[in-house]
Design a protein around this motif. Sequence first.
Motif, PDB file in Angstrom:
ATOM      1  N   ASN A 153       0.855  -1.180   0.000  1.00 32.30           N
ATOM      2  CA  ASN A 153       0.000   0.000   0.000  1.00 32.30           C
ATOM      3  C   ASN A 153       0.895   1.235   0.000  1.00 32.30           C
ATOM      4  OD1 ASN A 153       0.694   0.741   2.705  1.00 32.30           O
ATOM      5  ND2 ASN A 153      -0.798  -0.737   3.479  1.00 32.30           N
ATOM      6  N   ARG A 154       0.293   2.384  -0.193  1.00 34.41           N
ATOM      7  CA  ARG A 154       1.051   3.629  -0.328  1.00 34.41           C
ATOM      8  C   ARG A 154       1.889   3.920   0.917  1.00 34.41           C
ATOM      9  NH1 ARG A 154      -0.861   6.147  -4.907  1.00 34.41           N
ATOM     10  NH2 ARG A 154      -0.116   8.232  -4.476  1.00 34.41           N
ATOM     11  N   ASP A 155       1.319   3.693   2.095  1.00 32.65           N
ATOM     12  CA  ASP A 155       2.050   3.963   3.340  1.00 32.65           C
ATOM     13  C   ASP A 155       3.289   3.077   3.462  1.00 32.65           C
ATOM     14  OD1 ASP A 155       0.259   5.940   4.085  1.00 32.65           O
ATOM     15  OD2 ASP A 155      -0.975   4.582   5.295  1.00 32.65           O
ATOM     16  N   ALA A 156       3.147   1.818   3.046  1.00 33.21           N
ATOM     17  CA  ALA A 156       4.293   0.898   3.111  1.00 33.21           C
ATOM     18  C   ALA A 156       5.424   1.396   2.218  1.00 33.21           C
ATOM     19  CB  ALA A 156       3.867  -0.510   2.706  1.00 33.21           C
ATOM     20  N   VAL A 157       5.084   1.863   1.015  1.00 30.82           N
ATOM     21  CA  VAL A 157       6.107   2.380   0.092  1.00 30.82           C
ATOM     22  C   VAL A 157       6.841   3.551   0.730  1.00 30.82           C
ATOM     23  CG1 VAL A 157       6.478   3.563  -2.118  1.00 30.82           C
ATOM     24  CG2 VAL A 157       4.936   1.595  -2.000  1.00 30.82           C
ATOM     25  N   ASN A 158       6.087   4.472   1.325  1.00 29.56           N
ATOM     26  CA  ASN A 158       6.699   5.657   1.926  1.00 29.56           C
ATOM     27  C   ASN A 158       7.491   5.338   3.188  1.00 29.56           C
ATOM     28  OD1 ASN A 158       5.928   7.638   0.026  1.00 29.56           O
ATOM     29  ND2 ASN A 158       3.848   7.569   0.824  1.00 29.56           N
ATOM     30  N   GLY A 159       7.200   4.207   3.830  1.00 27.33           N
ATOM     31  CA  GLY A 159       7.878   3.855   5.070  1.00 27.33           C
ATOM     32  C   GLY A 159       9.112   2.984   4.892  1.00 27.33           C
ATOM     33  N   MET A 160       9.336   2.480   3.699  1.00 19.99           N
ATOM     34  CA  MET A 160      10.468   1.576   3.467  1.00 19.99           C
ATOM     35  C   MET A 160      11.733   2.328   3.076  1.00 19.99           C
ATOM     36  SD  MET A 160       8.557  -1.426   1.289  1.00 19.99           S
ATOM     37  CE  MET A 160       9.664  -2.797   1.521  1.00 19.99           C
ATOM     38  N   PHE A 161      12.869   1.775   3.524  1.00 15.85           N
ATOM     39  CA  PHE A 161      14.147   2.295   3.047  1.00 15.85           C
ATOM     40  C   PHE A 161      14.275   1.951   1.570  1.00 15.85           C
ATOM     41  CE2 PHE A 161      15.224   1.836   7.597  1.00 15.85           C
ATOM     42  CZ  PHE A 161      15.671   3.134   7.842  1.00 15.85           C
ATOM     43  N   LYS A 162      15.018   2.753   0.838  1.00 15.33           N
ATOM     44  CA  LYS A 162      15.154   2.579  -0.605  1.00 15.33           C
ATOM     45  C   LYS A 162      15.594   1.151  -0.962  1.00 15.33           C
ATOM     46  CE  LYS A 162      17.928   4.337  -4.468  1.00 15.33           C
ATOM     47  NZ  LYS A 162      18.925   5.342  -4.852  1.00 15.33           N
ATOM     48  N   TYR A 163      16.659   0.671  -0.320  1.00 15.42           N
ATOM     49  CA  TYR A 163      17.172  -0.658  -0.672  1.00 15.42           C
ATOM     50  C   TYR A 163      16.112  -1.736  -0.414  1.00 15.42           C
ATOM     51  CZ  TYR A 163      19.817  -4.902  -0.987  1.00 15.42           C
ATOM     52  OH  TYR A 163      20.235  -6.144  -1.350  1.00 15.42           O
ATOM     53  N   ASP A 164      15.416  -1.632   0.734  1.00 15.42           N
ATOM     54  CA  ASP A 164      14.382  -2.623   1.065  1.00 15.42           C
ATOM     55  C   ASP A 164      13.238  -2.582   0.059  1.00 15.42           C
ATOM     56  OD1 ASP A 164      15.830  -3.448   3.282  1.00 15.42           O
ATOM     57  OD2 ASP A 164      14.837  -2.012   4.616  1.00 15.42           O
ATOM     58  N   LEU A 165      12.858  -1.388  -0.348  1.00 11.92           N
ATOM     59  CA  LEU A 165      11.790  -1.231  -1.333  1.00 11.92           C
ATOM     60  C   LEU A 165      12.188  -1.869  -2.671  1.00 11.92           C
ATOM     61  CD1 LEU A 165       9.076  -0.083  -2.284  1.00 11.92           C
ATOM     62  CD2 LEU A 165      10.236   2.118  -2.661  1.00 11.92           C
ATOM     63  N   ILE A 166      13.414  -1.597  -3.117  1.00 12.22           N
ATOM     64  CA  ILE A 166      13.877  -2.160  -4.386  1.00 12.22           C
ATOM     65  C   ILE A 166      13.962  -3.686  -4.296  1.00 12.22           C
ATOM     66  CG2 ILE A 166      15.806  -2.264  -6.026  1.00 12.22           C
ATOM     67  CD1 ILE A 166      16.425   0.674  -5.248  1.00 12.22           C
TER      68      ILE A 166
END
Length: 192
Positions: A153-166
């Motif tokens: 969800n949008r909140d999860a994307v905004n809460g993740m560190f860049k490396y973790d998101l990628i």
Amino acid sequence: MNKLDDKDIRAVLRKMVSAYKNARVFDEYTTYSGKSRADLVAINGHVNAFEIKSDYDSLNRLENQVREYDLNFERNCIVAGEKYIEEVSKIVPDHWGIIMARRNRENKVSLNYKRVAKLNPNLDFVSFTGLLESSKLRKIILDNNFYAKAGLNRDAVNGMFKYDLIAYLDSKLSKYQKSTLKGVIRAKLKEE
């Protein structure tokens, strides 16, 4: 032999790649890991990286640079003076382009392709995606609905560190979705 330095080669190379259709050219482009810096990057239909080895350079770091470039850039090319042209052709992989730089009869630098670069088969999704800064990457993921395709969800994307998101996107997106995302990232990199 009239030796060439980085400045001599870079000026002519920059002029050449600037003529690529719709190209945006960047000097000293750092890889995602920060372990290498491409001398020149031209972004048009692909992210094309160029490593310059002048007659005054050493080839000591070239093998490590090849590994880093292969993780980050879609096409790679080495531009070398005559002094190193034979040696670099033994070091760089077959998919790398090779351009020889030398002075012509008019004492101007000329660049001659010895081998044209092919698409890099070793491109790493995580490294390529990481070339984009965090805020721009998040915006692309949110604006293009990649977060939903990956089950976030949008909140999860905004809460993740860049490396973790990628890394999460790498594990959840299909090959087609990754290819689509790379195209959007390429266009955004070109704007910077």
